[in-house]
Enzyme design. Structure first.
Site, PDB file in Angstrom:
ATOM      1  N   ASP A 183       0.811  -1.217   0.000  1.00 30.55           N
ATOM      2  CA  ASP A 183       0.000   0.000   0.000  1.00 30.55           C
ATOM      3  C   ASP A 183       0.842   1.264   0.000  1.00 30.55           C
ATOM      4  OD1 ASP A 183       0.810  -0.775   2.632  1.00 30.55           O
ATOM      5  OD2 ASP A 183      -0.631   0.630   3.490  1.00 30.55           O
ATOM      6  N   GLU A 218       0.184  -1.574   5.480  1.00 32.42           N
ATOM      7  CA  GLU A 218       1.225  -1.149   6.418  1.00 32.42           C
ATOM      8  C   GLU A 218       0.977   0.261   6.923  1.00 32.42           C
ATOM      9  OE1 GLU A 218       5.145   0.716   7.548  1.00 32.42           O
ATOM     10  OE2 GLU A 218       3.731   1.282   5.978  1.00 32.42           O
TER      11      GLU A 218
END
Length: 485
Positions: A78, A145
């Site tokens: 991400d 994350e």
């Protein structure tokens, strides 16, 4: 416009160009994950999606390297979605408009996603390459994350077989990281019951915009303005004399990004309007003087607006303003153990007005547990004074430095042999996933490296082209130098 894939190393930049073309903000990584998984299967690589949604890809050792220790290359799927107010961009649908700007690659009006897209691209380029030497290899791409470390929290034991993990999420070439801060989310909820707005009040919107923002770990020591805190400072200094009544206050979108923009809607008597204009002008000048070096784009604006039907209860408003102004923000303490490293910090990342409350979302970071606990208790004490509720969640451990790490020695010696100078061995104040990996895999030998990335978590994010090449050279040489089992 020059294509990123014309840059060196071409395999890495081609992958990064692909990554930019597939939307992948936190919580929306599946399309990118599926694309990578499909590519890996077509290449004949072994793939697995674990129970939480992480993607693991395995590649056999190259000829003659079968007896080397297994290596896990790790990155997160991400990216942080931040954009300028005048940029029309939907991070869940629109590709990132990456472009070359001199010695750097940046994006137009949005975060670039070099954090951690360059690291991800490097791992995929290694998987793709047929001319690199390496032992048994696994690539671990974690989900979410940036918004909660969901993938790292959910990683289970027995999924990975490697003995060494190379995290690719560092952001300074020439520095090798052997530890990082832990953190915890802190949500303060202040009850703000509403009452009908008096009929004779005039309504205005006040906006503080144009700040640089940035990563609440890597950039917290740079003295940048936090829009939430700066509006609170104005309110604490002038709300009473102006007889201001708040209708709403909102700022920021992520707890781990320094707040670039914040807004509030206020109402006040007609007799105070001229004074409000004077105070806004005076405060703008004060901030432009104080933050001239760090925030040259700062803008504080006042605009007449449609009148809201309700305002905050006066007593609740006073408690909210006092809490926001008194709450710590920024660097709390520098490390005694590591020169120039922040030990403990707090970022007031998001302020949101709800129907009957205001929520203040902060991220506390510290390289030591006692530092994190200290700031938790500071917020708890302020909450008690203001009648606010504090909820702590999503705590993740720091990564404790290991001075005897064998992979650290390999990286240091490889760097010196390749570039003729020793790298700096560092601890980073940002949160890396390495600390969480130690729970299911306590014996993992870990290190973190990466290219130079400036202003991550902000629309000014950029990555230095030359350092990407040096990072790639280091990574591939380290893989060649991994010792036998």
């Amino acid at each position: 416009m020059q294509s990123l894939s014309s840059l060196s190393p071409q395999p890495l930049w081609r992958w990064f160009e692909t990554i930019c073309s597939i939307p992948h903000p936190s919580k929306h990584e599946i399309a990118l994950r599926n694309h990578i998984e499909s590519w890996a299967k077509q290449k004949g690589l072994t793939t697995q999606i674990d129970n939480v949604g992480n993607l693991i890809i395995s590649k056999a050792a190259t000829a003659g390297m079968e007896n080397r220790k297994g290596v896990i290359l790790q990155a997160h799927l991400d990216m942080v979605p931040q954009k300028n107010a005048d940029t029309d961009h939907d991070f869940t649908r629109d590709p990132i408009q990456a472009r070359i700007d001199g010695d750097w690659v940046t994006a137009t009006g949005t975060t670039l996603g070099a954090d951690n897209g360059i690291g991800m691209a490097s791992a995929l380029a290694v998987l793709e390459a047929d001319d690199l030497q390496h032992g048994p290899l696994e690539v671990l791409l974690t989900i979410d994350e940036e918004a909660g470390m969901t993938g790292a929290f959910g990683l289970e034991g027995g999924v990975l077989s490697g003995e060494i993990l190379i995290n690719t999420d560092s952001e300074e070439e020439g520095e090798v990281y052997m530890g990082c801060a832990g953190g915890v989310d802190a949500a303060l909820t202040v009850a703000t019951p509403r009452e009908a707005a008096p009929a004779d009040l005039h309504s205005f919107d006040i906006a503080l915009t144009g700040l640089k923002g940035g990563h609440s770990g890597c950039d917290i020591h740079l003295g940048r303005g936090n829009a939430n805190k700066l509006l609170a400072r104005f309110l604490f200094g002038h709300a009473d004399e102006l007889e201001l009544r708040l209708s709403s206050i909102n700022g920021g979108t992520l707890r781990n990004a320094i707040t670039r923009e914040a807004w509030m809607s206020v109402q006040l008597p007609a007799t105070k309007v001229d004074l409000l204009e004077q105070r806004i002008s005076q405060y703008r000048a004060i901030l432009q003087n104080e933050l001239a070096a760090t925030e040259p784009g700062l803008a504080l604006t006042l605009q007449a607006s449609d009148k809201a039907g309700q305002v905050f209860d006066a007593a609740a408003q006073a408690k909210l303003i006092a809490l926001m102004h008194a709450a710590p923000n920024g660097v709390i303490r520098m490390s005694d153990e590591f020169d120039g490293v922040v030990e403990t910090s707090l970022n007031m990342g998001v302020v949101t007005t709800g129907d009957d409350h205001v929520e203040i979302l902060c991220l506390i970071r510290s390289t030591i547990d006692s530092g994190r606990s200290m700031v938790e208790n500071m917020l708890k004490a302020l909450g008690q004074l203001a009648g606010a509720e504090l909820v702590l969640s999503g705590a993740y451990p720091g990564w404790k430095p290991d001075a005897s790490s064998p992979i650290m020695t390999v990286v240091r010696e490889t760097y010196q042999g390749k570039f003729g100078t020793l790298p700096n061995i560092m601890v980073i104040h940002a949160g890396l996933e390495c600390g969480l990996f130690k729970k299911p895999y306590p014996n993992l030998d870990m290190v973190s490296i990466g290219p130079t990335i400036r202003f991550p978590h902000s629309p000014d994010e950029k990555v230095e082209i030359a350092t990407v090449d040096k990072y790639w050279q280091l990574l591939t040489e380290v893989l060649k130098a991994i010792p036998a089992k």
